[in-house]
Design an enzyme around this catalytic site. Structure first.
Site, PDB file in Angstrom:
ATOM      1  CG  HIS A  76      -1.789  -1.217   1.274  1.00  0.00           C
ATOM      2  ND1 HIS A  76      -3.159  -1.232   0.856  1.00  0.00           N
ATOM      3  CD2 HIS A  76      -1.643  -2.409   1.756  1.00  0.00           C
ATOM      4  CE1 HIS A  76      -3.645  -2.388   0.963  1.00  0.00           C
ATOM      5  NE2 HIS A  76      -2.724  -3.207   1.634  1.00  0.00           N
ATOM      6  CG  LEU A  77       3.342   2.216  -3.139  1.00  0.00           C
ATOM      7  CD1 LEU A  77       3.823   2.497  -4.297  1.00  0.00           C
ATOM      8  CD2 LEU A  77       4.555   1.995  -1.829  1.00  0.00           C
ATOM      9  CG  ASN A 108      -6.157   0.364   0.595  1.00  0.00           C
ATOM     10  OD1 ASN A 108      -4.935   0.479  -0.295  1.00  0.00           O
ATOM     11  ND2 ASN A 108      -6.208   0.029   1.706  1.00  0.00           N
ATOM     12  CG  HIS A 193      -9.088  -8.439   2.502  1.00  0.00           C
ATOM     13  ND1 HIS A 193      -8.172  -7.502   2.811  1.00  0.00           N
ATOM     14  CD2 HIS A 193      -9.763  -8.984   3.459  1.00  0.00           C
ATOM     15  CE1 HIS A 193      -8.252  -7.464   4.105  1.00  0.00           C
ATOM     16  NE2 HIS A 193      -9.228  -8.294   4.542  1.00  0.00           N
ATOM     17  CG  HIS A 246      -3.776 -10.386   3.915  1.00  0.00           C
ATOM     18  ND1 HIS A 246      -5.073 -10.845   3.638  1.00  0.00           N
ATOM     19  CD2 HIS A 246      -4.024  -9.153   3.783  1.00  0.00           C
ATOM     20  CE1 HIS A 246      -5.940 -10.052   3.292  1.00  0.00           C
ATOM     21  NE2 HIS A 246      -5.390  -8.945   3.427  1.00  0.00           N
ATOM     22  CG  ASP A 323      -1.064  -6.339   3.996  1.00  0.00           C
ATOM     23  OD1 ASP A 323      -1.399  -5.152   3.340  1.00  0.00           O
ATOM     24  OD2 ASP A 323      -2.146  -6.536   4.855  1.00  0.00           O
ATOM     25  CG  HIS A 327      -2.021   2.765   9.220  1.00  0.00           C
ATOM     26  ND1 HIS A 327      -3.132   3.276   8.490  1.00  0.00           N
ATOM     27  CD2 HIS A 327      -2.291   1.476   8.967  1.00  0.00           C
ATOM     28  CE1 HIS A 327      -3.726   2.167   7.922  1.00  0.00           C
ATOM     29  NE2 HIS A 327      -3.338   1.221   8.201  1.00  0.00           N
TER      30      HIS A 327
HETATM   31  O1  DOR Z   1      -3.853  -4.808   7.785  1.00  0.00           O
HETATM   32  C1  DOR Z   1      -4.461  -4.324   6.684  1.00  0.00           C
HETATM   33  N1  DOR Z   1      -4.074  -3.146   6.250  1.00  0.00           N
HETATM   34  N2  DOR Z   1      -4.933  -5.249   6.032  1.00  0.00           N
HETATM   35  C2  DOR Z   1      -5.369  -4.788   4.725  1.00  0.00           C
HETATM   36  O2  DOR Z   1      -5.867  -5.422   3.971  1.00  0.00           O
HETATM   37  C3  DOR Z   1      -5.406  -3.301   4.331  1.00  0.00           C
HETATM   38  C4  DOR Z   1      -4.252  -2.732   4.927  1.00  0.00           C
HETATM   39  C5  DOR Z   1      -4.417  -1.025   4.744  1.00  0.00           C
HETATM   40  O3  DOR Z   1      -4.370  -0.765   3.855  1.00  0.00           O
HETATM   41  O4  DOR Z   1      -4.038  -0.545   5.922  1.00  0.00           O
END
Ligand code: DOR
Length: 452
Positions: A76-77, A108, A193, A246, A323, A327
């Site tokens: 996730h970038l 996402n 997923h 995952h 994955d 955050h």
């Molecule tokens: O833990 C996760 N975070 N699982 C996911 O499938 C999405 C990801 C996120 O985009 O933060």
């Protein structure tokens, strides 16, 4: 300079069954030559440089391992949308520092990658600032809302290689069936997923002792296995190339094993955190750090982790994917149930997973198998979609996507050294061994560790 020579390293390339000391020559962005030393004890003897030595940049990598650049089908970038968490520039810098040369970035983002316009924006930004090769994943449903299909044709023309609502499960089987039908006819990977929304909603932790201890409602492994079986059946019915993201439970590993025995073209990944952490580890962390352990799907029991490792050894779990999910500190430094799910992984995945090799010496999980799970198998899965037959290998003529790993140093993971803009991982403070020292993408140095 007309070439680059990596001299005297241990060359590990599972695709050619090579695990020997030798030299590797890069010319014009491609692997030009591999020389295996006839004298492993004195690697440089008996090998010629090939060409005019004054025109070749020589790196002495004796004691280190030369391996195909790692390939991650799951990152996730956060670009576009969340530059405080990550950008294409910082996420791919983390990838290069971790030995990755190719990554897939999930849909996402904000806005969601559900149209050709967003796909093109991502690829334009990659052209400007990516340090490694990036392939976008498009959403299956518009806005990841699970109601209607996204602009699949437009995104495919725009450059996606896979579709996924990752972060969300597509609950509507009819929509997913139609997406898989489309994917089968357009040679696009479907990344699933698998968490049943009803069984996992408001249940952010594995159903077990830790959930009881913390007084949080836990999600049963059924939440995963129900969706895994559904998606396998849908892939069987549509002929789609299904990749299960995952995987975390013993039950899912069993279902995948059976599906493979039936000859289905499915693949599955496990993350470093699901392989190395258990739900009970949450309890050993200080209260304010517990949110760092929240991921989706949740960390599972010892029993599940053992089954996952067995699956990885035997190849039922085809690959390790990070994955990587950046955050902000204020989103993670919260009581467990309020923290956002996800942890970063690109910077540190290889040294972390190197612990699996150590740990499993007796059960024969070799470094070569680890490279297979982190480079060769993802390369094989992605190669046909990109029309490239030598992805994840060191074959002569292949693009010089290469990582150099020094297995000797012992060190403690320190978030100050991350290239990722985010720091959210519970692995900070963990002692590991081995680190990436150089990464080449198309023969160009994308990362070199600074000498102290
Ligand atoms: O833990 C996760 N975070 N699982 C996911 O499938 C999405 C990801 C996120 O985009 O933060």
């Amino acid at each position: 300079m007309s070439g680059i020579l990596l001299r005297g390293g241990q060359i590990v390339d599972p695709s050619q069954n090579i695990h020997r000391v030798g030299n590797l020559l890069i010319r014009e962005g491609k692997i030009a030559r591999i020389e295996i030393s006839p004298h492993p004890a004195s690697p440089s003897s008996g090998l010629s440089l090939g060409g005019d030595p004054s025109q070749i940049a020589v790196y002495d990598v004796s004691g280190s391992i030369i391996l195909p650049g790692l390939i991650d089908l799951h990152t996730h970038l956060r670009d576009p949308g969340d530059p405080e968490k990550e950008t294409i520039a910082t996420g791919t810098a983390a990838a290069a520092a971790g030995g990755y040369t190719t990554i897939l970035c999930m849909a996402n983002t904000d806005p969601v990658n559900d149209s050709a316009k967003v796909t093109r924006t991502i690829l334009d930004r990659c052209n400007r600032s990516a340090k490694v090769k990036v392939h976008p994943v498009g959403a299956i449903t518009r806005g990841l809302a699970g109601k209607e299909l996204a602009d699949l044709d437009g995104m495919r023309e725009g450059g996606i290689v896979a579709i996924s609502d990752d972060g969300e499960t597509v609950a509507n089987a009819d929509l997913l069936y139609r997406a898989m039908k489309w994917a089968a006819s357009s040679h696009t990977l479907v990344i699933s997923h698998c968490e049943d929304p009803d069984l996992s909603r408001n249940r952010p932790i594995h159903q077990g002792e830790s959930a009881l201890n913390l007084g949080i409602d836990g999600a049963s492994p059924l939440a995963e296995s129900l969706m895994v079986e559904r998606d396998i059946l849908l892939a069987e019915a549509t002929g789609a190339w299904l990749h299960l993201a995952h995987i975390s439970t013993a039950a899912a590993v069993n279902l995948i094993r059976r599906a493979k025995e039936r000859g289905l073209s499915i693949s599955a990944e496990a993350t470093p955190h699901h392989l190395l952490l258990k739900d009970e580890d949450i309890l050993t962390a200080a209260k304010e750090r517990q949110g760092l352990f929240r991921v989706a799907p949740p960390l599972r029991s010892r029993f599940d982790v053992a089954a996952l490792k067995k699956g990885l050894r035997e190849g039922t779990i085809d690959m390790i994917a990070t994955d990587h999910a950046p955050h902000l500190e204020q989103e993670k430094n919260l009581p467990f149930s309020s923290a956002k799910p996800g942890m970063i992984g690109l910077d540190i995945a290889l040294p972390l997973c190197y612990q699996l090799v150590d740990e499993q010496k007796n059960s024969n999980f070799t470094f070569s198998q680890l490279v297979e799970r982190m480079a060769a198998t993802p390369g094989k899965r992605l190669g046909p979609i990109l029309g490239q037959s030598s992805l994840g290998t060191l074959k002569v003529g292949a693009p010089a996507d290469i990582a150099v790993f020094d297995p000797r140093p012992e060190w403690v993971i320190d978030s100050n050294h991350f290239f990722s803009r985010s720091k959210n991982t519970p692995f900070v403070g963990r002692k590991v061994q081995g680190r990436i020292t150089m990464t080449f993408v198309d023969g160009k140095l994308a990362y070199q560790r600074m000498q102290k």
